[in-house]
Scaffold this motif. Structure first.
Motif, PDB file in Angstrom:
ATOM      1  N   LEU A   8       6.623  27.834  82.987  1.00 44.64           N
ATOM      2  CA  LEU A   8       7.642  27.479  82.006  1.00 44.64           C
ATOM      3  C   LEU A   8       7.816  28.646  81.049  1.00 44.64           C
ATOM      4  O   LEU A   8       6.897  29.004  80.321  1.00 44.64           O
ATOM      5  N   LYS A   9       8.988  29.272  81.092  1.00 46.22           N
ATOM      6  CA  LYS A   9       9.304  30.381  80.200  1.00 46.22           C
ATOM      7  C   LYS A   9      10.185  29.853  79.087  1.00 46.22           C
ATOM      8  O   LYS A   9      11.255  29.318  79.345  1.00 46.22           O
ATOM      9  N   LEU A  10       9.705  29.942  77.878  1.00 47.41           N
ATOM     10  CA  LEU A  10      10.465  29.454  76.724  1.00 47.41           C
ATOM     11  C   LEU A  10      11.038  30.643  75.968  1.00 47.41           C
ATOM     12  O   LEU A  10      10.307  31.560  75.597  1.00 47.41           O
ATOM     13  N   SER A  11      12.340  30.619  75.760  1.00 46.54           N
ATOM     14  CA  SER A  11      12.966  31.731  75.047  1.00 46.54           C
ATOM     15  C   SER A  11      12.634  31.654  73.565  1.00 46.54           C
ATOM     16  O   SER A  11      12.487  30.572  72.991  1.00 46.54           O
ATOM     17  N   ALA A  46       1.939  26.731  83.528  1.00 44.68           N
ATOM     18  CA  ALA A  46       1.666  28.000  82.865  1.00 44.68           C
ATOM     19  C   ALA A  46       2.846  28.236  81.927  1.00 44.68           C
ATOM     20  O   ALA A  46       3.984  27.928  82.278  1.00 44.68           O
ATOM     21  N   ILE A  47       2.570  28.747  80.739  1.00 46.84           N
ATOM     22  CA  ILE A  47       3.628  28.928  79.739  1.00 46.84           C
ATOM     23  C   ILE A  47       3.702  30.385  79.305  1.00 46.84           C
ATOM     24  O   ILE A  47       2.678  31.001  79.027  1.00 46.84           O
ATOM     25  N   VAL A  48       4.924  30.912  79.268  1.00 45.78           N
ATOM     26  CA  VAL A  48       5.187  32.247  78.753  1.00 45.78           C
ATOM     27  C   VAL A  48       6.234  32.086  77.662  1.00 45.78           C
ATOM     28  O   VAL A  48       7.233  31.411  77.848  1.00 45.78           O
ATOM     29  N   ILE A  49       5.977  32.696  76.525  1.00 41.68           N
ATOM     30  CA  ILE A  49       6.920  32.599  75.414  1.00 41.68           C
ATOM     31  C   ILE A  49       7.534  33.966  75.150  1.00 41.68           C
ATOM     32  O   ILE A  49       6.829  34.962  75.066  1.00 41.68           O
ATOM     33  N   LEU A  75      10.621  27.913  85.467  1.00 42.54           N
ATOM     34  CA  LEU A  75      11.546  27.102  84.682  1.00 42.54           C
ATOM     35  C   LEU A  75      11.765  27.835  83.366  1.00 42.54           C
ATOM     36  O   LEU A  75      10.835  28.016  82.598  1.00 42.54           O
ATOM     37  N   LYS A  76      12.981  28.263  83.131  1.00 42.67           N
ATOM     38  CA  LYS A  76      13.297  28.977  81.892  1.00 42.67           C
ATOM     39  C   LYS A  76      13.984  28.008  80.944  1.00 42.67           C
ATOM     40  O   LYS A  76      15.159  27.682  81.099  1.00 42.67           O
ATOM     41  N   GLY A  77      13.223  27.564  79.953  1.00 42.40           N
ATOM     42  CA  GLY A  77      13.756  26.652  78.949  1.00 42.40           C
ATOM     43  C   GLY A  77      14.450  27.412  77.844  1.00 42.40           C
ATOM     44  O   GLY A  77      13.828  28.218  77.159  1.00 42.40           O
ATOM     45  N   THR A  78      15.739  27.168  77.675  1.00 37.75           N
ATOM     46  CA  THR A  78      16.529  27.858  76.660  1.00 37.75           C
ATOM     47  C   THR A  78      17.258  26.823  75.820  1.00 37.75           C
ATOM     48  O   THR A  78      16.977  25.636  75.903  1.00 37.75           O
TER      49      THR A  78
END
Length: 154
Positions: A8-11, A46-49, A75-78
Motif C-alpha cells: 500500500l503506497k500512500l501519497s 506492507a506500507i510505503v509513504i 495499491l496506490k492510495g491517493t
C-alpha cells in the motif's frame, strides 16, 4: 479475498487531508483503522509513504533488507479515484480509465508515480491499482475484489 499480500503506497498529498502541508492526524487515524481492518482479514500489508521509495530499496536490499517480494499488487492510495487522461482536480472534463496498460500510461505521458517504481512494477508483472484512500471503506472493498479505482497491468 482478492489479494493475500499487498503493498500500500500512500501519497503524501493524501495524508495532508485538508491541510496545506504535513500530516493530518485525523486522516492518519482513518487510514490506520482501514489498514487494521484489512490486516485482520489475514492480508499481509506492507506500507510505503510518500515519493518513489517503493523499489529504490536496491541499496537496502544489498544490506539484507528485503525488496517487495510475493506482493499480489501495488495499491496506490491517493486523493483521486483513479487514473485520468488529465488532472481531474483541474479539468472537470477529465476521463477516467477503469483499466489501462503500462504501455498506454507511458505512451500517453500520464503521471502515475515515480518512473523507476512504475517500470519495475511493469517488469515484474505487478499490477498497480490507483484508488481514493480518502473514501472510507475503499481499501477493504478493493482487497475483497470490488472494482475500485484504475488497474494498470500488462
Amino acid at each position: 479475498m482478492q489479494y493475500k499480500r499487498i503493498l500500500l503506497k500512500l501519497s503524501g498529498e493524501a495524508l495532508m487531508g485538508d491541510r496545506q502541508y504535513g500530516i493530518d492526524p485525523k486522516r492518519l487515524a482513518e487510514y490506520a483503522k482501514e489498514i487494521k481492518e484489512v490486516a485482520e482479514k489475514g492480508i499481509e500489508v506492507a506500507i510505503v509513504i510518500g515519493g518513489g521509495n517503493i523499489f529504490r530499496g536496491v541499496a537496502g536490499a544489498s544490506n539484507g533488507m528485503d525488496r517487495v517480494q510475493g506482493a499480489d499488487a501495488i495499491l496506490k492510495g491517493t486523493r483521486v479515484d483513479g487514473v485520468y487522461n488529465s488532472d481531474p482536480e483541474k479539468n472537470a472534463d477529465a476521463i477516467k480509465f477503469e483499466t489501462i496498460s503500462f504501455k498506454d500510461v507511458i505512451s500517453k505521458g500520464l503521471k502515475v508515480m515515480d518512473m523507476t517504481a512504475f517500470t519495475l512494477s511493469q517488469e515484474n508483472k505487478l499490477p498497480i491499482i490507483i484508488f481514493d484512500m480518502n473514501k472510507n471503506g475503499n481499501l477493504i472493498k478493493l482487497v475483497s475484489g470490488e472494482k475500485i479505482g484504475t488497474i494498470i497491468d500488462n
